[in-house]
Design an enzyme around this catalytic site. Structure first.
Site, PDB file in Angstrom:
ATOM      1  N   LYS A 169       0.858  -1.191   0.000  1.00 24.41           N
ATOM      2  CA  LYS A 169       0.000   0.000   0.000  1.00 24.41           C
ATOM      3  C   LYS A 169       0.889   1.234   0.000  1.00 24.41           C
ATOM      4  O   LYS A 169       1.699   1.436   0.905  1.00 24.41           O
ATOM      5  CB  LYS A 169      -0.901  -0.008   1.234  1.00 24.41           C
ATOM      6  CG  LYS A 169      -1.683   1.281   1.432  1.00 24.41           C
ATOM      7  CD  LYS A 169      -2.659   1.166   2.583  1.00 24.41           C
ATOM      8  CE  LYS A 169      -3.261   2.504   2.945  1.00 24.41           C
ATOM      9  NZ  LYS A 169      -4.222   2.412   4.039  1.00 24.41           N
ATOM     10  N   LYS A 222      -2.289  -1.434  -3.749  1.00 26.52           N
ATOM     11  CA  LYS A 222      -3.192  -0.303  -3.573  1.00 26.52           C
ATOM     12  C   LYS A 222      -2.420   0.998  -3.623  1.00 26.52           C
ATOM     13  O   LYS A 222      -1.406   1.094  -2.937  1.00 26.52           O
ATOM     14  CB  LYS A 222      -3.896  -0.470  -2.218  1.00 26.52           C
ATOM     15  CG  LYS A 222      -4.699   0.707  -1.741  1.00 26.52           C
ATOM     16  CD  LYS A 222      -5.173   0.476  -0.340  1.00 26.52           C
ATOM     17  CE  LYS A 222      -5.835   1.752   0.122  1.00 26.52           C
ATOM     18  NZ  LYS A 222      -6.233   1.728   1.488  1.00 26.52           N
TER      19      LYS A 222
HETATM   20  C1  PBG Z   1      -7.196   3.444   6.162  1.00 29.19           C
HETATM   21  C2  PBG Z   1      -7.535   3.262   4.743  1.00 29.19           C
HETATM   22  C3  PBG Z   1      -7.388   4.182   3.680  1.00 29.19           C
HETATM   23  C4  PBG Z   1      -7.949   3.545   2.588  1.00 29.19           C
HETATM   24  C5  PBG Z   1      -8.361   2.270   2.992  1.00 29.19           C
HETATM   25  N1  PBG Z   1      -8.069   2.102   4.323  1.00 29.19           N
HETATM   26  C6  PBG Z   1      -6.907   5.586   3.650  1.00 29.19           C
HETATM   27  C7  PBG Z   1      -5.490   5.891   3.915  1.00 29.19           C
HETATM   28  O1  PBG Z   1      -4.654   5.011   4.105  1.00 29.19           O
HETATM   29  O2  PBG Z   1      -5.183   7.086   3.961  1.00 29.19           O
HETATM   30  C8  PBG Z   1      -8.109   4.163   1.228  1.00 29.19           C
HETATM   31  C9  PBG Z   1      -9.222   3.601   0.437  1.00 29.19           C
HETATM   32  C10 PBG Z   1      -9.721   4.479  -0.655  1.00 29.19           C
HETATM   33  O3  PBG Z   1      -9.197   5.564  -0.951  1.00 29.19           O
HETATM   34  O4  PBG Z   1     -10.706   4.047  -1.265  1.00 29.19           O
HETATM   35  N2  PBG Z   1      -5.898   3.421   6.531  1.00 29.19           N
END
Ligand code: PBG
Length: 306
Positions: free
Chosen positions: A179, A232
């Site tokens: 991620k 992601k």
């Molecule tokens: C929480 C989380 C995030 C997303 C999923 N879980 C945001 C981030 O890490 O800032 C993003 C999902 C999306 O943008 O659809 N940590």
């Protein structure tokens, strides 16, 4: 142990591989439209079952839940609203649905960070304690798969340990294993009230340009006991999926995040493209890149065509 998202043998897009994210917000009395996000709503406790019912009718079986509680907590220990929602959903739909639950705490912490902070730094020990407490509560409530998106060091290993200690040795983990720190999470942070304050997430999310580190992080999560891996944002990480699968042999999927999805909606609303065709094209490419599952805010819109 059941494999919900097996390694795919063909590159065709299928309903079974789709996961629909959704939000339940404790501050709401009724469902609320999320601007620019098509048929996505923030649901209230009392409206959420009808939302899932409607998606089920469209052919969606897999759901990823985000809970937005009404109160922030400095050291979150009260996950009773989360528990109530998960229990309510699983009681109604049982194994007709696979319920994944995001176990991050960024919508609960007062500064919107995915961990407990002290002087602009993450306190890993306290963070693991809280993440473990949350995830354990979600399993007790009946969650099928825990999806830790916090990106803290060794979360997967920590969760495996406490699941074992608490009699959840069969619990499944879908790790957000690759991620990136990204500009594509904007809409999500508005919905989940989780924009980071004081400093950004670069001390715990991955730098976009470092390929080796990106793959290594998935390999580490696999070794620590993840059942499923993920890249992601999806569209900016397509090139990594096949390599991660080759290294780990684990089912690996992609998350088409809120900003990516909203951009398809924006093209449509500006008459620069057709939403459904854009969506289908983008998801077909995930599949071609060998994703074993796809998380997309458009899952419900595409299911009926598959
Ligand atoms: C929480 C989380 C995030 C997303 C999923 N879980 C945001 C981030 O890490 O800032 C993003 C999902 C999306 O943008 O659809 N940590």
């Amino acid at each position: 142990m059941r494999n919900y998202f097996p390694n795919k043998t063909s590159s065709n897009l299928s309903k079974k591989m789709l996961i629909q994210p959704f939000f339940v917000d404790q501050r709401l009395k009724t469902k609320k439209v999320i601007k620019g996000m098509g048929l996505n709503y923030s649901w209230s406790k009392n409206s959420i079952l009808s939302g899932i019912e409607s998606d089920l009718k469209k052919g969606i079986k897999n759901f990823l839940l985000f809970v937005v509680p009404k109160d922030k907590q400095k050291l979150p220990e009260d996950f009773s609203f989360h528990y109530e929602i998960i229990k309510k959903i699983k009681k109604q739909f049982k194994n007709d649905i696979t319920l994944l639950v995001d176990s991050c705490i960024c919508s609960i912490t007062p500064d919107g960070h995915c961990g407990i902070t002290h002087k602009k730094k993450i306190n890993l020990k306290k963070t693991h304690y809280v993440l473990g407490l949350a995830a354990n509560t979600y399993l007790e409530a009946g969650a099928d798969i825990i999806a830790p998106s916090d990106m803290m060091k060794n979360t997967t290993r920590y969760l495996r340990k406490i699941f074992q200690e608490n009699g959840f040795s069969e619990a499944q983990i879908m790790s957000y294993s690759t991620k990136f720190k990204s500009n594509f999470y904007g809409p999500f942070r508005n919905i989940a009230s989780s924009s980071p304050k004081g400093f950004d997430r670069s001390s715990y999310q991955l730098p976009i340009a470092n390929r080796n580190k990106a793959i290594e992080n998935s390999v580490i999560n696999a070794a620590q006991g993840a059942n499923y891996l993920m890249v992601k944002p999806g569209m900016t990480s397509l090139d990594l999926i096949a390599d991660i699968k080759k290294e780990t042999l684990l089912p690996t999927g992609a998350y088409q995040v809120s900003g990516e999805y909203a951009s398809l909606q924006l093209l449509h609303s500006n008459k620069l493209g057709n939403y459904l065709e854009l969506l289908l094209e983008s998801l077909q490419v995930f599949s071609r890149a060998k994703a074993d599952f796809i998380i997309s805010y458009g899952a419900r819109d595409i299911a009926k065509y598959l």
